[in-house]
Motif scaffolding. Sequence first.
Motif, PDB file in Angstrom:
ATOM      1  N   THR A   1      41.514  49.818  34.071  1.00 18.73           N
ATOM      2  CA  THR A   1      41.570  51.006  33.134  1.00 18.73           C
ATOM      3  C   THR A   1      40.330  51.961  33.568  1.00 18.73           C
TER       4      THR A   1
ATOM      5  N   ALA B   1      32.669  44.138  40.338  1.00 16.22           N
ATOM      6  CA  ALA B   1      33.922  43.806  39.558  1.00 16.22           C
ATOM      7  C   ALA B   1      34.593  42.474  40.267  1.00 16.22           C
ATOM      8  N   THR B   2      34.652  42.726  41.348  1.00 19.44           N
ATOM      9  CA  THR B   2      35.494  41.450  42.224  1.00 19.44           C
ATOM     10  C   THR B   2      34.360  40.229  42.044  1.00 19.44           C
TER      11      THR B   2
ATOM     12  N   CYS C   1      32.792  39.277  39.599  1.00 24.41           N
ATOM     13  CA  CYS C   1      32.995  38.952  37.884  1.00 24.41           C
ATOM     14  C   CYS C   1      34.497  38.686  37.908  1.00 24.41           C
ATOM     15  N   GLY C   2      35.297  38.673  38.746  1.00 23.21           N
ATOM     16  CA  GLY C   2      36.764  38.323  38.582  1.00 23.21           C
ATOM     17  C   GLY C   2      37.517  39.307  37.800  1.00 23.21           C
ATOM     18  N   GLU C   3      36.965  40.821  37.711  1.00 26.63           N
ATOM     19  CA  GLU C   3      37.821  41.516  37.157  1.00 26.63           C
ATOM     20  C   GLU C   3      38.841  42.219  38.178  1.00 26.63           C
ATOM     21  N   LEU C   4      38.544  41.982  39.406  1.00 27.03           N
ATOM     22  CA  LEU C   4      39.433  42.345  40.523  1.00 27.03           C
ATOM     23  C   LEU C   4      39.857  41.109  41.381  1.00 27.03           C
TER      24      LEU C   4
ATOM     25  N   ALA D   1      44.649  44.015  41.059  1.00 26.80           N
ATOM     26  CA  ALA D   1      44.624  43.414  39.669  1.00 26.80           C
ATOM     27  C   ALA D   1      44.386  42.225  40.007  1.00 26.80           C
ATOM     28  N   PRO D   2      43.506  41.431  38.931  1.00 28.47           N
ATOM     29  CA  PRO D   2      43.350  39.978  38.986  1.00 28.47           C
ATOM     30  C   PRO D   2      44.805  39.424  39.082  1.00 28.47           C
TER      31      PRO D   2
ATOM     32  N   GLU E   1      39.257  52.219  36.726  1.00 35.67           N
ATOM     33  CA  GLU E   1      39.636  52.873  37.841  1.00 35.67           C
ATOM     34  C   GLU E   1      40.812  54.262  37.445  1.00 35.67           C
TER      35      GLU E   1
ATOM     36  N   ASP F   1      38.437  47.290  30.781  1.00 33.70           N
ATOM     37  CA  ASP F   1      38.444  46.635  31.985  1.00 33.70           C
ATOM     38  C   ASP F   1      38.356  47.431  33.107  1.00 33.70           C
ATOM     39  N   ARG F   2      38.288  46.703  34.461  1.00 42.21           N
ATOM     40  CA  ARG F   2      38.104  47.481  35.590  1.00 42.21           C
ATOM     41  C   ARG F   2      39.359  48.329  36.089  1.00 42.21           C
TER      42      ARG F   2
END
Lengths: 203, 203
Positions: B95, B147-148, B150-153, A201-202, B97, B92-93
């Motif tokens: 969710t 996603a990483t 873009c800062g979602e992970l 998670a971020p 997953e 969100d990412r």
Amino acid sequence: MTRNDKVVAIKKPATKRGEATRRRLLAAAEAEFGQKGYHAASVSGITSEAGVGQGTYYLYFDSKEAAFRALVADVSVGVRRAMAEAVSGAPDRMTAERMGLEGFVRYVFEHPHLYRIIQESQFVDEALFKCYYRDLAAGYAAVLAQATDCGELAPGDAETRAWAIMGIGHFLGLRFAVWDGIETPAAVMDAVMDLLANGMAPR
Amino acid sequence: MTRNDKVVAIKKPATKRGEATRRRLLAAAEAEFGQKGYHAASVSGITSEAGVGQGTYYLYFDSKEAAFRALVADVSVGVRRAMAEAVSGAPDRMTAERMGLEGFVRYVFEHPHLYRIIQESQFVDEALFKCYYRDLAAGYAAVLAQATDCGELAPGDAETRAWAIMGIGHFLGLRFAVWDGIETPAAVMDAVMDLLANGMAPR
């Protein structure tokens, strides 16, 4: 107790020499079942690989299936022993997790037929396959639960964690040991441990 | 391009009716291979299940193996489509997953023969089995890398994460959909998501 359990119980050798012969037969069975698959494998292939006569074979195993069952049980013990040895002396639980995964992949690397044997077991007898994984998961979950109780892991469900880490290990073994014939690259293990330790998670 | 790829390419039906017949044959192949296993399965079993003549079968597939290869390719597309549909609309990412793992287990629940077919593919042709998993992992890693970025992970290796989550999904599907005939219990999914989001190091 099924008929086969009974046979295995009765046929367990009492002497050291008997145990050595049984181990030689199991190693031969690993090669025979692993190379040919269950259906093509034969008792004569096992005895020829082991260098013993068929009469000797039947002192230890009742049938082809009995040797296969004993082999799956032996793999289960072998995997658990290898992982227990791999983690011994780990300074903390997260390091033990890394050493355990590395130890598992190393065991697969040293036993290249292991995956085929376990995967085939579901077609020989699904109960055998389920028990293999459920026994592994139960033992592993007990270790994780204990570590959680002692504050070595954040609170969380030990059974789910055990199956999750087994799943991670399953594909590490498949990709590296089975497919590429190597142990796990350190950078991959670092990334796995980051995921296990910190999630994704971020932050 | 191997001979089989060529055959599959040539035999792709051009009409809607042709595509419907091909889909009926693939559904029948899924039942036949899934119930009997690759070696015991037969072309006549597939045509009888599909309700078409053998002449029609050979308009679509060259052999038993060709249908099996097409089936594995179809399972791959089906799994990816089901997961893409499952995650659509996720806020969100993390969710996504969860919805993806739930969608995977639901797909296995709806296709109870899927595991057997994929596991058997390694004995028919190991390349088929490797490609199945490597294609899944490559597509999934691309999504996680995006996603990483873009800062979602949190920062981390997308390929390792993809294989790790596939491993987690593999045993969720096995334990719940294949063995118990149910979807993933919510409490288990909560525990998986806690592991994926936060890891398990002491906090």
